[in-house]
Every structure is written in C-alpha cells, then in structure tokens.
Design a protein around this motif. Structure first.
Motif, mmCIF file in Angstrom:
data_model
loop_
_atom_site.group_PDB
_atom_site.id
_atom_site.type_symbol
_atom_site.label_atom_id
_atom_site.label_comp_id
_atom_site.label_asym_id
_atom_site.label_seq_id
_atom_site.Cartn_x
_atom_site.Cartn_y
_atom_site.Cartn_z
ATOM 1 N N PHE A 1 0.841 -1.203 0.000
ATOM 2 C CA PHE A 1 0.000 0.000 0.000
ATOM 3 C C PHE A 1 0.874 1.251 0.000
ATOM 4 N N GLU B 1 -9.585 -3.738 1.560
ATOM 5 C CA GLU B 1 -8.662 -2.617 1.346
ATOM 6 C C GLU B 1 -9.367 -1.266 1.227
ATOM 7 N N MET C 1 -7.021 -4.312 6.316
ATOM 8 C CA MET C 1 -6.170 -5.411 5.877
ATOM 9 C C MET C 1 -5.724 -6.173 7.110
#
Length: 338
Positions: free
Chosen positions: A100, A306, A166
C-alpha cells in the motif's frame, strides 16, 4: 464535546451515541427542494439524489461539496490464526501494508482514479490479538487505545472518509462479530476470505462457535474485546470521530461493515452518517447490510477489502454532487414544467 480521548471505559463510549450531532434537517429540506427544481423529472436520478441530500444533511449545506476525500486502511493481526483459519501466514499483513505504502495495491489505483488521499494505519502488527476461541482477543484498554488511534488518523480537513482494512485472519473475526451481533449459525456468516476451501470454511465456523460459547454474554462494544481485532476497533474509533465532526463515511465491504457491527449493536444511530460503498461477494455481507438497513451504492462482485469498493463509490458520490450543484433549475434554464 466529549471525545474518545476523554473516555476511560467502553460503557462511556457507548453512551456517546445520544450526544453526537445529527444531520441538519434544514439543509436536507433545502437540498431536496433543489433536487425537485432541477431540469429533470422528480426522482429521475434515483440514488444520486439521495446521496446528494445525504451529503447536504451532514455538511449542513444546501450545496455540499467534497474537498479532501480521505481513505484510511487499518491493518492488524489476529491470534485466531493460531487455529489455522487462514491459508496465508500473518507476515502477509505487513507485506501488504508495504505494498500500500509503495503504491502497488488495488486501493492505490482506485484512490487515484476517484480522487482520494490514502493513509495506512498499521496497528501493532508484531503483537497479534489473543485467540478469541480461548479467551478475550483484547483487553478494554487495548480496544480503547486502538479506537483512539483510529480517531486520531482522520485529517483535520477531511470532508468525506473512506474506510478499509487489511489483516490476515480478519474474515474470521468479521464473521464472529456479525454472528454475535445479529445471531444465526456461524456457517451463515463465513465466506472464502482470502481463499479458504470448504474445509477451511468449516474450520472457521467451528472456531467461531467456540468463541461465541466462551463469550456468550458479550454485547455491544464488548464484542470488540471478545473477538478483536485492532483494525476493527480502529475503524470504530474513526467512525465515532467522523460523526463528532459531521464527516460522512463510506464503508467498504464485509469485513469493514462487520467491524462497525458492535457500534450498531450498542446504538444503531452511531452509523447514521455512514453509507455502504458496495455489496461484497462475501455471502454474509448482503445479510449484514440488510440487518443494518444499509443499501449499497454498488454491487460489482468484489471481495478484496482494502477500501476498494468504498473508493469506487466515492466516484458515484462525486457524480451525485456534480449533478446536484451544476444542473440548472427549470427557472434558470427557462424550461417549462418546473
């Protein structure tokens, strides 16, 4: 106004519900009147009209707008993974957090496409919660700490908040929270998660039922202590803080929605400023949204997490406001029929 940082117990947090600000009814009325005056048949834009009016109520403005759209992805690890409920090791959580931050995940691309900033809030990944089938996943102090960190992650200038998560093992936590908040057999709430087969889903259901038996008396926010995890508590803290600041929230899929089930169980009003960005392909999500009375903006057979579905829904929300603010009224366009 009392904030999470002022509170010492989850009972005090639950009591906040009645004191949090509500939607501005005058702005709702004005926005609805504007919709009815635009160059279209009344109701012709369907859900787009509802979304614009929703935004007007929480922003207190007949013509709401989106400045900073902030996506927060909370990450945590879970002791229940010791029971083998996930086919991937917990190291994947930290690896995905790095992805990310390096811009390589789906949520990075979707935030860019939808015009949202992205921050990742990793919550003590080296210290997983405890195994909820053997005892409490977290202490009250740990829950409150994660909630405060979730609240503190919202930028001062945010005008809409997109929430995601997550955490390897957190689909099991989500199913445990949903089943405990709304009832029914664990098998009705368990899905594939990150790739569980039939045997994996059966194992998930079995450990959830063990946990439900152990935590039979848990209600409301106590469910966060019973089942965890830190990312779920962080999401709850962000939702409460957003409500205190009148910031509309777009919830992501099954795990994100299940994260706020303890808030709903404590008081459904906690979620009045939240919309469901999408309906996940996870089988429990439709049931969960129905129980909460939330209609998803999108249904695209996604099951990624997410914040991905919520980020896509931001684009629809932007379109709703473009129509609401940019269309001419019948009078302005000199069109008969208004």
């Amino acid at each position: 106004m009392t904030t999470l940082s002022d509170l010492k117990t989850l009972s005090e947090v639950a009591a906040l519900a009645s004191s949090l600000p509500a939607a501005d009814e005058a702005a709702v009325t004005a926005a609805r009147a504007r919709q009815d005056s635009l160059t279209k048949p009344p109701g012709a834009l369907g859900r787009l009209e509802e979304l614009a009016i929703f935004m007007a109520g929480w922003q207190g403005s007949e013509r709401p707008s989106i400045g900073l759209a902030q996506t927060l992805v909370f990450a945590g690890n879970h002791g229940i993974c010791a029971k083998g409920v996930n086919p991937f090791p917990q190291e994947v959580t930290a690896q995905m957090v790095a992805n990310f931050r390096n811009g390589g995940a789906a949520i990075n691309q979707l935030c860019r496409a939808s015009g949202a900033d992205l921050d990742v809030v990793a919550l003590d990944l080296d210290t997983p919660t405890a195994d909820f089938s053997e005892g409490h996943a977290m202490t009250e102090a740990e829950v409150l700490d994660a909630m405060r960190r979730g609240a503190a992650a919202i930028p001062t200038s945010a005008s809409v908040l997109i929430l995601g998560e997550m955490g390897i093992g957190n689909s099991t936590v989500a199913a445990a929270l949903a089943a405990s908040a709304f009832g029914g057999e664990a098998t009705n709430w368990v899905g594939r998660g990150t790739g569980s087969d039939a045997a994996g889903k059966a194992l998930k259901a079995a450990v959830i039922e063990q946990g439900r038996t152990r935590h039979e008396g848990a209600r409301g926010l106590d469910l966060l202590m019973a089942f965890g995890g830190r990312e779920q508590a962080g999401i709850c803290g962000a939702v409460i803080e957003a409500r205190a600041r009148r910031i509309p929230v777009i919830l992501d899929g099954y795990i994100c929605t299940a994260a706020v089930a303890p808030l709903f169980a404590a008081d459904p009003g906690f979620l009045d400023h939240c919309i469901a960005g999408h309906q996940s392909a996870e089988p429990g999500h439709a049931r969960l949204l129905s129980a909460m009375g939330k209609t998803p903006v999108l249904t695209l057979d996604m099951a990624l997490g997410e914040g991905s579905g919520a980020a896509l829904a931001l684009g629809v929300l932007r379109a709703a406001l473009e129509c609401h603010n940019g269309m001419a009224t019948f009078a302005e366009a000199q069109v008969s029929g208004g």
